[in-house]
Every structure is written in C-alpha cells, then in structure tokens.
Scaffold this motif. Structure first.
Motif, PDB file in Angstrom:
ATOM      1  N   HIS A 147       0.834  -1.200   0.000  1.00  0.00           N
ATOM      2  CA  HIS A 147       0.000   0.000   0.000  1.00  0.00           C
ATOM      3  C   HIS A 147       0.870   1.252   0.000  1.00  0.00           C
ATOM      4  CE1 HIS A 147      -3.882  -1.985   0.716  1.00  0.00           C
ATOM      5  NE2 HIS A 147      -3.183  -2.857   1.439  1.00  0.00           N
ATOM      6  N   GLY A 148       0.284   2.384  -0.449  1.00  0.00           N
ATOM      7  CA  GLY A 148       1.042   3.635  -0.499  1.00  0.00           C
ATOM      8  C   GLY A 148       2.268   3.490  -1.373  1.00  0.00           C
ATOM      9  N   ALA A 149       2.105   2.819  -2.502  1.00  0.00           N
ATOM     10  CA  ALA A 149       3.246   2.341  -3.287  1.00  0.00           C
ATOM     11  C   ALA A 149       3.880   3.387  -4.188  1.00  0.00           C
ATOM     12  CB  ALA A 149       2.822   1.135  -4.131  1.00  0.00           C
ATOM     13  N   ALA A 150       3.435   4.638  -4.122  1.00  0.00           N
ATOM     14  CA  ALA A 150       4.023   5.669  -4.980  1.00  0.00           C
ATOM     15  C   ALA A 150       4.917   6.632  -4.214  1.00  0.00           C
ATOM     16  CB  ALA A 150       2.929   6.454  -5.698  1.00  0.00           C
ATOM     17  N   ALA A 151       5.089   6.419  -2.924  1.00  0.00           N
ATOM     18  CA  ALA A 151       5.892   7.379  -2.151  1.00  0.00           C
ATOM     19  C   ALA A 151       6.445   6.718  -0.902  1.00  0.00           C
ATOM     20  CB  ALA A 151       5.049   8.592  -1.765  1.00  0.00           C
TER      21      ALA A 151
END
Length: 334
Positions: A147-151
């Motif tokens: 999860h939250g895989a862009a930052a």
C-alpha cells in the motif's frame, strides 16, 4: 548556524528559522554538514507533542540527513575521514546546517551514488526492508501487496520486494500508477477502489504471502482477506488515520499472522534505548540496501528540495500527498 527550532509544542508551520549554536559533540558522535534533511509527515506529530517520543524543548526536528563528515569524537573506533559523504539517522536535529549523529548510525555513501537521494536510506528503506525481510520473510517468487506504493516507505517496499525476486501488487492513487510500474510492480491497483477480488485474481486465487500496510484504517480487514495460507500482514503505520481492531478469528481460520514493525526500536527511539544492541543488525540491513542501490535495484529519488527558509512549503508538499519520492530541505541553499 541556521536551524528550524521548536520552542514549544505547536503546528509545524509555527516553527521558526533561527541562528543557534552548533550542536555540541558527544561521545561516539559524528558531526555532519547537512546537505539534505528529510521532511516526513511524522515530523508534524513530533513538533505538536503528539508523537510517542517527545524531544526535550527547545529542539530542532529532523531525523534523517545526508551530508559530509566534519569531525568524529575521539572515542569513535573507526572514524570516517572528514569530507566523507554519508547518510545518518538522528534522534532529532536534522533540519539544520550541522547535526551530530551516533557513529553507529552513520553510513558512507559509495562513490557514484547521489548524495541527496540517500536521505531515504536512514528510515524509509530500512523500514520497508525490515518489514519484508525480518517480519514477513518474503522469498523469491512470492506475491506481496504494498500500500502507499508511490511514495516513501511503500515505494521502497516495491523496490525491495523486486530486489528479492518477489512479485508485487502495488496500490496507490490512479494518477501515480506509473511510479510503482517504473519500479517493476507486476500490477498496480487504484487506491480508491476495492482490491480483494483483484488480488485474488492476480494470484490465481492463492492470495499474497505478505502485505506491507502503511495505511491501517478501513483497508485492514480487506488486507487480511488477501493473505494466502501462512501469510503475514506487517503494519508499519496508520496514514489512513484509523487504528484498526484485529478480528483474531480470521488468523485462526486462515492460518495467517499480523506483525508490527517499528524501525525506531532498532535505532534507539523506544523505551530502554537498545540502539547499541541492535546496531549490528541495523548496519547489516543498511549494507544490503546500499549494495542493492549500487547495483541499480533500488532507486531512491528526491521529489522536491527547498531551502530551510521554505520549510512550510516543503511540508505542504508532503501533507498534500503530491510527492513521489522524498521531499528534502537543503540547509546550504539560500
């Protein structure tokens, strides 16, 4: 020297930029000329007095820096030469022109790797690495949901899982789906949509071996239902705002487990301060991460940089969730 100062518990935007004396050297310490200080969402909680660990007032916030060695304390066994490029994790004090870190938490940056991007190595990457390696024991070929895989920690998790040879289902905002894809994610799901069915389909109905949960809140139960037999959910934060309740019956019925990972425990931030005890294990993890970085398997990046005087803008970039990669303060920049 110039530093961001917290004189009393307050909102981050109410902090002040001041001229203060450099921090004193201490036994086992290394003085660092700070060239990049990480800006994280958690810093807002620290300066407001809402974090589980409260620095003594007044203090300079900031726990992750990259810079160059100025000097080491006389008792440091193997001091790095002045001018050595390093990254370091701190108790506090990073948002300043100089900082003093424990030598056990100062790591040299190999030639050819960018200094500023190393600000992600003190906390973000080892948090993801410890979660996947130590807790989930992720193995090559296994599926992991991140999860939250862009930052921040989520993106680090995508890269580390791929370095391990695992297969990655990444979840992030639709506008940022290209970020985890560029790091090798096998599938990217829109964080605004339910994900259980998509995960089951991608894994052939088996489910994932691990979940890296940076969110908590309403996704928690759905995460448990995405785990395959013997799977492990590792919780590392509650960015979604809610602390979930664990339905223990699911652990029994599905033969699954839930674990927490607090990187701060390994660098001395928890009661008892076991930083010396954990130092060999922490340094071994940093060594592995730096090796992967040198080999091109990890790609820590800076999304944006700001001079110290623009610290409010830097935090706004983090709080708005616009950042892909890390936001830094540059104390040497006017």
């Amino acid at each position: 020297m110039r530093a961001i100062v917290c004189d009393s518990w307050r909102e981050f935007d109410a902090l002040e930029l001041k001229d203060i004396p450099p921090p004193p050297m201490r036994p086992g310490g290394v003085r660092i000329r700070v060239e990049a200080a990480g800006v994280s969402f958690a810093t807002q909680l620290v300066v407001a007095g809402k974090y589980q660990r409260k620095p003594p007032l007044p203090f300079t916030p900031g726990t992750e820096v990259a810079g160059t060695v100025i000097e080491s304390a006389p008792d440091v066994a193997d001091p790095l030469p002045p001018g050595t490029r390093v990254f370091a994790v701190l108790d506090w004090g990073g948002m300043a022109e100089e900082a003093v870190a424990d030598a056990i938490h100062v790591v040299a940056i190999p030639d050819g790797l960018p200094l500023e991007a190393a600000v992600a190595l003190p906390i973000s990457y080892p948090t993801a690495g410890a979660a996947l390696l130590w807790r989930a024991r992720l193995a090559p070929g296994q599926w992991v949901l991140v999860h939250g895989a862009a930052a921040g920690v989520g993106l680090a998790g995508v890269e580390i899982a791929r370095a391990l040879g695992a297969r990655v289902i990444a979840r992030c905002g639709a506008a940022k789906r290209g970020v985890p894809l560029s790091r090798g994610a096998d599938l990217v799901l829109d964080s605004a949509e339910p994900f259980r069915d998509a995960v089951r389909e991608a894994t052939g109905g088996v489910g994932v071996a691990a979940v890296l949960d940076t969110l908590g809140g309403p996704v928690f139960d759905e995460n448990l239902r995405c785990l395959g037999d013997g799977g492990m959910l590792v919780t590392i934060g509650f960015a979604a705002g809610g602390i979930p309740t664990l339905p223990i019956n699911l652990l029994l019925l599905k033969n699954i487990a839930v674990a927490g990972l607090n990187w701060g425990s390994y660098v001395g931030w928890s009661p008892g301060d076991n930083r010396q005890l954990h130092a060999p294990r922490a340094r071994a993890l940093w060594t592995q991460l730096v090796q992967w970085w040198a080999e091109g398997a990890l790609r820590p990046e800076v999304h944006a940089g700001f001079p110290l005087a623009r610290f409010r803008e830097a935090m706004a970039e983090v709080s708005s969730r616009r950042a892909s990669g890390r936001v830094v303060l540059r104390p040497g920049e006017a």
